[in-house]
Design a protein around this motif. Structure first.
Motif, PDB file in Angstrom:
ATOM      1  N   SER A 146       0.832  -1.209   0.000  1.00 13.77           N
ATOM      2  CA  SER A 146       0.000   0.000   0.000  1.00 13.77           C
ATOM      3  C   SER A 146       0.861   1.252   0.000  1.00 13.77           C
ATOM      4  N   ASN A 150       0.592   4.048  -2.860  1.00 10.42           N
ATOM      5  CA  ASN A 150       0.116   5.411  -2.585  1.00 10.42           C
ATOM      6  C   ASN A 150       1.226   6.463  -2.669  1.00 10.42           C
ATOM      7  N   ASN A 163      -1.752  14.938 -10.230  1.00 10.22           N
ATOM      8  CA  ASN A 163      -1.802  13.519 -10.578  1.00 10.22           C
ATOM      9  C   ASN A 163      -0.554  12.836 -10.043  1.00 10.22           C
ATOM     10  N   GLU A 165       1.178   8.865 -10.358  1.00 11.35           N
ATOM     11  CA  GLU A 165       1.083   7.523 -10.923  1.00 11.35           C
ATOM     12  C   GLU A 165       2.320   6.738 -10.520  1.00 11.35           C
ATOM     13  N   ASN A 182      -2.903   4.452  -9.372  1.00  7.48           N
ATOM     14  CA  ASN A 182      -3.286   5.853  -9.261  1.00  7.48           C
ATOM     15  C   ASN A 182      -3.164   6.221  -7.786  1.00  7.48           C
ATOM     16  N   VAL A 184      -3.204   8.886  -5.932  1.00  4.07           N
ATOM     17  CA  VAL A 184      -4.064   9.830  -5.220  1.00  4.07           C
ATOM     18  C   VAL A 184      -5.364   9.173  -4.751  1.00  4.07           C
ATOM     19  N   GLN A 185      -5.698   8.019  -5.286  1.00  2.00           N
ATOM     20  CA  GLN A 185      -6.924   7.335  -4.893  1.00  2.00           C
ATOM     21  C   GLN A 185      -6.697   6.292  -3.810  1.00  2.00           C
ATOM     22  N   ILE A 186      -5.440   6.131  -3.379  1.00  2.00           N
ATOM     23  CA  ILE A 186      -5.110   5.129  -2.362  1.00  2.00           C
ATOM     24  C   ILE A 186      -4.795   5.844  -1.058  1.00  2.00           C
ATOM     25  N   PRO A 187      -5.537   5.552   0.016  1.00  2.00           N
ATOM     26  CA  PRO A 187      -5.391   6.309   1.270  1.00  2.00           C
ATOM     27  C   PRO A 187      -4.021   6.142   1.918  1.00  2.00           C
ATOM     28  N   GLU A 193      -7.741  -1.005   2.011  1.00  2.00           N
ATOM     29  CA  GLU A 193      -8.226  -0.759   0.656  1.00  2.00           C
ATOM     30  C   GLU A 193      -8.419  -2.082  -0.082  1.00  2.00           C
ATOM     31  N   ASN A 195      -8.158  -3.553  -3.113  1.00  2.00           N
ATOM     32  CA  ASN A 195      -7.543  -3.280  -4.405  1.00  2.00           C
ATOM     33  C   ASN A 195      -6.840  -4.547  -4.889  1.00  2.00           C
TER      34      ASN A 195
END
Length: 355
Positions: A146, A150, A163, A165, A182, A184-187, A193, A195
């Motif tokens: 994770s 992130n 952004n 990546e 991505n 920014v979408q992973i805490p 999560e 995923n």
């Protein structure tokens, strides 16, 4: 009274574990978001000489003197605060930072690299093998994965990015794989999560840590769109002797052969920022902290695992490694995470093992 297992095993004055997460230095490049895979340029440090103002807090006697005679403060601020510093920034037409590094994940957590007590060595090995059989390092691996996904390792470079990546590639021959995240979408504050890609990466990491594979080699490339010509933040060197010379730099950034870079230690600290098991975690705004024997967070001046609460590594490890059960799985995960971190953990003279 029966003699305890800890007393039978006795003291371990020499005990060390090699780290099992081994990142390289991270190297910084500048590019554009739309052309990030085709063209990048190494970022170099820039030396600046700046004329700052006097802004430090004065001693009380000086403050009192300025109150009595305001002209003294006027005279003081007329003296410029001259500084020479290193900075690093993207090029005029660049809006994206690329950070690249490799990460090696090693097996063998169940074997200390040095231990001068055969009975302890056997006891610890049995406990570590039982942990691997029970958990397979899946919880720790999911948290490490994770923190890769992130882009926690970007540190300050992550803040304000439009952004982010992260591209991860397995370099081991015969088991090649790759993922794109991505970020920014992973805490950053939780590790639950759902995923599929994180789970796949975690499975590879867990396989190496648990010994199913000898090692795992990853190549990690992160792209952060931070804005044209914006400043970026390599690691800052520790200046031990600043002296009184005005010609000396007050900030020295890290570079390898003039190529701006981030210390491997700083990247490693981010990857092992997985400790959410410390006492009263839910009452703090700190979030996950790096796995450390005393839960030390130096920039906050806090040790979250004070021995007073018996939640520090040594209290837990001395029991766990000698076959005693810990209160819950979280304590087991924490102890094994410190061993993955590595270090020297021998007992000094006069200590009683396991107490």
């Amino acid at each position: 009274m029966a003699t305890s297992a800890a007393q039978i095993i006795g003291k371990v004055s020499v005990l060390a574990f090699e780290k099992k997460l081994v990142p390289s230095d991270g190297y910084m490049y500048g590019t554009t978001w739309d052309n990030r895979f085709a063209h990048t340029t190494p970022l170099a440090l820039i030396e600046k000489s700046v004329r700052g103002t006097i802004s430090n807090r004065f001693k009380k006697k000086d403050s009192d003197a300025f109150i009595a005679d305001p002209a003294k403060l006027d005279a003081k601020v007329e003296s410029p605060n001259l500084q020479t510093v290193d900075v690093c920034a993207l090029g005029q037409e660049q809006d994206t930072l690329k950070l690249t590094f490799t990460l090696k994940v090693l097996s063998g957590v169940e074997r200390p690299s040095a231990c001068n007590n055969a009975a302890f060595n056997q006891s610890y090995t049995n406990v570590a093998k039982a942990y691997i059989a029970k958990y397979g390092f899946t919880e720790l691996a999911n948290r490490y994965a994770s923190n890769i996904a992130n882009a926690r390792f970007l540190w300050r470079n992550r803040v304000g990015a439009e952004n982010i990546e992260v591209h991860v590639k397995v370099l081991n021959k015969g088991i090649e794989a790759s993922w794109v995240f991505n970020a920014v979408q992973i805490p950053l504050r939780t590790f639950d999560e759902n995923n599929v890609q994180i789970s796949e990466l975690a499975a590879r990491i867990a396989s190496a840590l648990s010994g199913k594979n000898d090692f795992l080699m990853l190549e990690i490339n992160a792209y952060a769109q931070i804005g044209k010509a914006q400043e970026v933040y390599p690691s800052e060197e520790l200046v031990l002797d600043k002296g009184n010379s005005k010609s000396k730099k007050s900030k020295i950034l890290y570079a390898v052969n003039s190529h701006a870079a981030m210390h491997s230690q700083k990247i490693g600290n981010a990857l092992r920022s997985i400790d959410t098991w410390y006492p009263n975690y839910e009452n703090f705004e700190t979030g996950p902290i790096a796995v450390e024997p005393y839960g030390a967070v130096t920039n906050l001046g806090v040790a979250y695992r004070n021995p007073k609460n018996k939640a520090d590594f040594y209290n837990l490890f001395d029991k766990y490694s000698r076959g005693k059960e810990l209160a819950n799985a979280s304590e087991e995960h924490y102890v094994m995470a410190v061993l993955v971190r590595g270090g020297v953990f021998g007992e000094s003279a006069g200590e009683s093992a396991g107490e």
